[in-house]
Design an enzyme around this catalytic site. Structure first.
Site, PDB file in Angstrom:
ATOM      1  CD  GLN A 164      -2.754   1.088   2.518  1.00 24.10           C
ATOM      2  OE1 GLN A 164      -3.736   0.362   2.519  1.00 24.10           O
ATOM      3  NE2 GLN A 164      -2.405   1.811   3.565  1.00 24.10           N
ATOM      4  CD  GLU A 206      -2.355   7.749   2.847  1.00 25.78           C
ATOM      5  OE1 GLU A 206      -1.296   8.150   3.356  1.00 25.78           O
ATOM      6  OE2 GLU A 206      -3.016   6.808   3.314  1.00 25.78           O
ATOM      7  CD  GLU A 286       1.410   1.371   8.843  1.00 25.99           C
ATOM      8  OE1 GLU A 286       2.245   2.271   8.668  1.00 25.99           O
ATOM      9  OE2 GLU A 286       0.190   1.557   8.700  1.00 25.99           O
ATOM     10  CE  LYS A 338      -4.248   4.508   9.865  1.00 23.74           C
ATOM     11  NZ  LYS A 338      -4.619   3.234   9.173  1.00 23.74           N
ATOM     12  NE  ARG A 367      -7.592   5.584   8.746  1.00 23.22           N
ATOM     13  CZ  ARG A 367      -8.232   4.526   9.223  1.00 23.22           C
ATOM     14  NH1 ARG A 367      -8.715   4.566  10.448  1.00 23.22           N
ATOM     15  NH2 ARG A 367      -8.349   3.417   8.526  1.00 23.22           N
ATOM     16  CB  SER A 368      -6.345   6.699   2.587  1.00 24.50           C
ATOM     17  OG  SER A 368      -7.466   5.961   3.010  1.00 24.50           O
ATOM     18  CE  LYS A 389       1.895   5.062   6.715  1.00 23.15           C
ATOM     19  NZ  LYS A 389       0.770   4.151   6.914  1.00 23.15           N
TER      20      LYS A 389
HETATM   21  P1  PGA Z   1      -6.222   3.975   5.538  1.00 24.93           P
HETATM   22  O1  PGA Z   1      -4.695   3.890   5.151  1.00 24.93           O
HETATM   23  O2  PGA Z   1      -6.469   5.305   6.097  1.00 24.93           O
HETATM   24  O3  PGA Z   1      -6.929   3.710   4.228  1.00 24.93           O
HETATM   25  O4  PGA Z   1      -6.462   2.880   6.543  1.00 24.93           O
HETATM   26  C1  PGA Z   1      -3.670   4.329   5.982  1.00 24.93           C
HETATM   27  C2  PGA Z   1      -2.844   3.194   6.533  1.00 24.93           C
HETATM   28  O5  PGA Z   1      -3.149   2.016   6.302  1.00 24.93           O
HETATM   29  O6  PGA Z   1      -1.886   3.428   7.254  1.00 24.93           O
HETATM   30 ZN    ZN Z   2      -1.462   1.081   7.578  1.00 26.84          ZN
END
Ligand code: PGA
Ligand code: ZN
Length: 428
Positions: A164, A206, A286, A338, A367-368, A389
């Site tokens: 990802q 992102e 991660e 998060k 978040r994305s 991050k």
């Molecule tokens: P998400 O991605 O906000 O879509 O969960 C961010 C991550 O996985 O760190």
């Molecule tokens: Zn993640």
């Protein structure tokens, strides 16, 4: 008296993917206001607190959040009216009790977090101090080392790659300002390299590039090349971090890498990741394995736990109970934080404190689907977390956080601390 909560209003706004999300404004008796804007994930962990969406197919494709707004104005507002805005724990606990479920399913974590963030920001405003000072009791000064996405994949890029996030960490930086300059050089060197090589690109959710790659080695080789071309020594000065987001690749038995048309067992994926860490300057992984693949996590920790940072995102979902289990079972050495995974500011602070107490590393994360809110920039400094991050080095919802940290750095002047790569000492 002036610090009592008087009015709580909610508004449906849109996030960086153009999806509806919740904004809350808390107004105090003295007229001071604070706002909270809630982000949304795409690769959502199964243990996250619930994001309440209306599910009406005739309105915003089921994604509207009008029920969450109603919950704020009709249920939460009367319960927290007249509470002391400076008692964050009390406000948060009142909402947790009102909800009464394990995962905030009744009122919605998006409703609860919006109020919680707005409360904290109104509290800082009424005390006339910056949010990082308020949340950190005025003693914390640590600017975080950034983890910045260069290539975006997975659920954020229509699966251009299975992994990802391909990120960089500017290890050699001695200040936050310098860290961003290093990131700038690599991000734009990569853009030029892609143009020159005819690998047409756009940007993923992102802000990272999403060119066409044939396999994951090619991505990692490109990163090493671009770090070098930007004038840095890979590994020494700038290292690579990956968010595999492996829960998205796992079907309960095997991991599917569609890009390479391969299916791997847990131990095969572990072998592959260990090899990547030998071949490339990777300092952090991660979600290298799925949240339900606990044996995999245990095995990977034995292989790499003392060499690199192993971060649990979907594995822990910012949930203290889950982090505690992870500590007992030695599954990782770092926690992605998060706030909307857990749903209140108090529980987020508790998760960060616990992570630090056991000697693990918290990494504050966006978040994305983000908003223009820069709450998490303040959270990182307030808690001395040491790492953040927030995606790539483009798109204003990302830059809002990077830029806010520049402002905080300037505000702190020579009281600002930056430990850079020393953050990893004693952990990996
Ligand atoms: P998400 O991605 O906000 O879509 O969960 C961010 C991550 O996985 O760190
Ligand atoms: Zn993640």
């Amino acid at each position: 008296m002036g610090e009592q909560i008087k009015q709580v209003q909610a508004l449906q706004i849109y996030d960086s993917r153009g999806n509806p999300t919740v904004e809350c404004t808390v107004r105090l008796a003295n007229g001071v206001v604070g706002t909270g804007l809630v982000p949304a994930g795409a690769s959502v962990g199964r243990h996250e607190a619930l994001e309440l969406r209306d599910g009406d197919p005739h309105r915003l494709m089921g994604k509207s959040v009008y029920n969450a707004l109603d919950n704020i104005e009709k249920i939460i507002a009367p319960a927290i009216r007249n509470l002391d805005v400076l008692d964050q724990k009390h406000v948060d606990q009142t909402m947790i009790d009102l909800d009464g479920t394990e995962n905030k399913a009744k009122l919605g974590a998006n409703a609860i977090l919006a109020v919680s963030m707005a409360t904290a920001s109104a509290a800082a405003a009424t005390k006339r101090i910056p949010l990082y000072d308020y949340l950190g009791d005025g003693v914390n000064r640590l600017l975080p080392l950034p983890q910045v996405q260069i290539f975006g994949g997975g659920a954020h890029s229509a699966w251009r790659t299975d992994v990802q996030d391909f990120l960089i960490i500017p290890l050699a930086a001695t200040t936050y300002t310098q860290a961003l300059e290093m990131i700038y050089n690599v991000y734009h060197t990569t853009a030029s390299w892609l143009k020159k090589n005819g690998n047409n690109y756009g940007v993923a959710d992102e802000g990272g590039f999403w060119p066409a790659f044939e396999n994951h080695h090619q991505v990692l080789q490109t990163m090493v090349k671009c770090i070098e071309q930007a004038g840095y020594r890979p590994g020494d000065e700038i290292a690579i971090a990956l968010d595999i987001a492996a829960s998205e690749l796992y079907d309960g038995k095997v991991y599917r890498l569609k890009l390479e048309n391969r299916t791997l067992t847990s131990s095969e994926l572990i072998r592959e990741l260990v090899q990547w860490c030998k071949d490339y300057p990777i300092i952090s992984l991660e979600d290298p394995l799925a949240d339900i693949d606990q044996l995999g996590w245990e095995a990977l920790y034995v292989e790499l736990g003392d060499q690199i940072q192993l971060i649990g995102d979907d594995l822990f979902t910012t949930n203290c109970k889950r982090i505690k289990q992870g500590v007992e079972q030695s599954l990782a050495n770092a926690v992605l934080v998060k706030p909307n995974q857990i749903g209140t500011v108090s529980e987020t602070l508790e998760a960060i404190r616990y992570t630090q107490q056991v000697g693990w590393l918290p990494v504050i994360s966006a978040r994305s689907g983000e908003t223009e809110d820069s709450f998490i920039a303040h959270l990182a400094v307030a808690t001395n977390s040491g790492q953040i991050k927030v995606g790539s080095f483009s798109r204003s919802e990302r830059m809002a956080k990077w830029n806010e940290l520049l402002r905080i750095e300037r505000c702190l002047k020579d009281r600002a601390k930056f430990v850079g790569k020393k953050i990893f000492q004693g952990v990996c």
